[in-house]
Design a protein around this motif. Structure first.
Motif, short mmCIF file in Angstrom:
data_model
loop_
_atom_site.label_atom_id
_atom_site.label_comp_id
_atom_site.label_asym_id
_atom_site.label_seq_id
_atom_site.Cartn_x
_atom_site.Cartn_y
_atom_site.Cartn_z
N PHE A 260 0.97 -1.29 0.20
CA PHE A 260 0.00 0.09 -0.02
C PHE A 260 0.81 1.31 -0.12
O PHE A 260 1.91 1.26 0.57
CB PHE A 260 -0.78 0.14 1.26
CG PHE A 260 -1.69 -1.31 1.28
CD1 PHE A 260 -3.15 -1.10 0.37
CD2 PHE A 260 -1.43 -2.28 1.79
CE1 PHE A 260 -3.91 -2.31 0.67
CE2 PHE A 260 -2.19 -3.57 1.97
CZ PHE A 260 -3.41 -3.41 1.17
N MET A 261 0.33 2.36 -0.58
CA MET A 261 1.17 3.59 -0.86
C MET A 261 0.19 4.88 -0.68
O MET A 261 -0.83 4.87 -1.24
CB MET A 261 1.97 3.38 -2.25
CG MET A 261 2.59 4.64 -2.35
SD MET A 261 3.52 4.49 -4.26
CE MET A 261 4.64 5.96 -4.23
N LEU A 262 0.82 5.88 -0.13
CA LEU A 262 -0.06 7.04 0.11
C LEU A 262 0.29 7.91 -1.14
O LEU A 262 1.57 8.14 -1.56
CB LEU A 262 0.29 7.66 1.24
CG LEU A 262 -0.75 8.68 2.14
CD1 LEU A 262 -2.13 7.76 2.25
CD2 LEU A 262 -0.33 9.17 3.43
N ASN A 263 -0.57 8.81 -1.52
CA ASN A 263 -0.51 9.54 -2.77
C ASN A 263 0.52 10.25 -2.81
O ASN A 263 0.40 11.42 -1.81
CB ASN A 263 -1.70 10.03 -3.19
CG ASN A 263 -1.54 10.73 -4.48
OD1 ASN A 263 -0.82 11.10 -5.02
ND2 ASN A 263 -3.06 10.52 -5.15
N PRO A 264 1.68 10.66 -3.15
CA PRO A 264 2.74 11.43 -3.21
C PRO A 264 2.53 13.04 -3.76
O PRO A 264 3.29 13.94 -3.52
CB PRO A 264 3.99 10.87 -3.90
CG PRO A 264 3.41 10.13 -4.81
CD PRO A 264 1.97 9.56 -4.34
N ASN A 265 1.24 12.96 -4.35
CA ASN A 265 0.87 14.34 -5.08
C ASN A 265 0.09 15.25 -3.91
O ASN A 265 0.12 16.39 -4.08
CB ASN A 265 0.02 14.16 -6.17
CG ASN A 265 0.89 13.63 -7.52
OD1 ASN A 265 1.75 14.09 -7.69
ND2 ASN A 265 0.04 12.62 -8.20
N ILE A 266 -0.37 14.41 -2.83
CA ILE A 266 -1.14 15.13 -1.68
C ILE A 266 -0.29 15.05 -0.54
O ILE A 266 -0.20 15.96 0.23
CB ILE A 266 -2.45 14.36 -1.71
CG1 ILE A 266 -3.33 14.22 -2.85
CG2 ILE A 266 -3.15 14.84 -0.43
CD1 ILE A 266 -4.57 13.40 -2.74
N PHE A 267 0.23 13.88 -0.34
CA PHE A 267 1.04 13.78 1.05
C PHE A 267 2.58 13.55 0.58
O PHE A 267 2.99 12.89 -0.37
CB PHE A 267 0.54 12.84 1.69
CG PHE A 267 -0.70 12.77 2.22
CD1 PHE A 267 -0.90 13.44 3.48
CD2 PHE A 267 -1.69 12.40 1.46
CE1 PHE A 267 -2.34 13.51 4.02
CE2 PHE A 267 -2.90 12.69 2.09
CZ PHE A 267 -3.26 13.09 3.28
#
Length: 293
Positions: A260-267
């Motif tokens: 799983f990965m958190l969106n690097p465009n937002i965070f």
């Protein structure tokens, strides 16, 4: 992309010095003894993107969450209240004071809070949230100025040292308010505690820099951390969209467990422009929401 042979011809560099893609360094011409500094086309393109992102840095406003204090916030507030706090963090100045915007630094009053949080018809809900935050030291009220601030020990705007910080692009979270419930934003807030600095993957050891030692979160780990069921994750968390992009990506490769990965465009963690070039550019397709025709 520029033809490498034309570049070499213009620079009068022998073709036998063409490097492998992804390689950069110094080459020596065995015939003349001259040395040349070279870069692959991939590296050149990345530099261009980095420069573009860096030039637009001032257009992207960020706030930072202290990862070490996420547990305290989550233990102190309900899920809905965590979501409200996440929204309010988009309105802080560099001193933590809650204001309308960087252009309009007028402090927020009760009516402003109600409107921003969508609680105009639920005033008691707001007062409960405000009182709990004040009691736990998350919000600070200054009597002399009659202003509210978010405690900088938890969430702040501006420079920081160390690795224990997750930054968020505030315009995207403001956008997220329109399509997501506060409880859904709370799940995203909690996930910040597990973001790895080098990859934006959700892991048990977020400050690990050796990629071979990352302990990736499994779905059951995410569910336990968020206090929800795996079924709820599928129904809610994976469906959260902000500004036309999913917040969480599920990545499945071969027989490996899903990562799983958190969106690097937002965070992001670290330098925004660098993250955009080294991570966000390559993973962007995983997060785009496909609109049905």
């Amino acid at each position: 992309m520029t033809n490498i042979r034309n570049v070499l011809k213009v620079r009068n560099i022998p073709e036998n010095l063409v490097p492998l893609q992804g390689v950069k360094g110094i080459a020596r011409d065995p015939d003349t003894g001259y040395t040349y500094k070279y870069e692959s086309e991939i590296d050149i393109e990345r530099k261009k993107k980095f420069a573009k992102m860096n030039s637009n840095r001032k257009q992207n406003k960020f706030t930072n969450t202290n990862m070490d204090e996420i547990d305290y916030i989550c233990q102190s507030l309900t899920n809905a209240q965590i979501g409200y706090l996440m929204i309010l963090q988009c309105y802080i100045d560099y001193g933590g004071k809650l204001i309308h915007s960087q252009k309009d630094k007028t402090p927020l009053k009760t009516g402003d809070f109600l409107k921003i949080l969508g609680l105009e018809d639920k005033r008691q809900t707001f007062y409960d949230f405000k009182d709990k935050c004040l009691d736990k030291g998350i919000l600070i009220y200054t009597t002399e100025e009659e202003t509210y601030s978010i405690n900088k020990n938890y969430i702040f705007k501006g420079a920081f040292k160390g690795m224990g910080v997750v930054s968020v692009v505030t315009k995207d979270i403001k956008e997220g308010l329109k399509g997501n419930k506060p409880e859904e934003l709370a799940m995203v807030f909690k996930l910040q505690e597990f973001v790895n600095m080098r990859t934006m993957a959700l892991v048990k050891n977020p400050n690990e820099t050796d990629l071979n030692k990352l302990e990736f979160m499994k779905q059951k780990d995410l569910a336990a951390a968020l206090g929800v069921s795996a079924a709820y994750l599928s129904r809610q968390l994976y469906q959260i969209e902000i500004n036309g992009e999913y917040v969480v990506a599920k990545i499945k490769v071969g027989k490996e467990p899903t990562k799983f990965m958190l969106n690097p465009n937002i965070f992001f963690r670290g330098d925004y422009a660098k993250v955009q070039v080294t991570i966000a550019v390559d993973v962007a397709p995983f997060f785009k929401v496909r609109k049905k025709n």
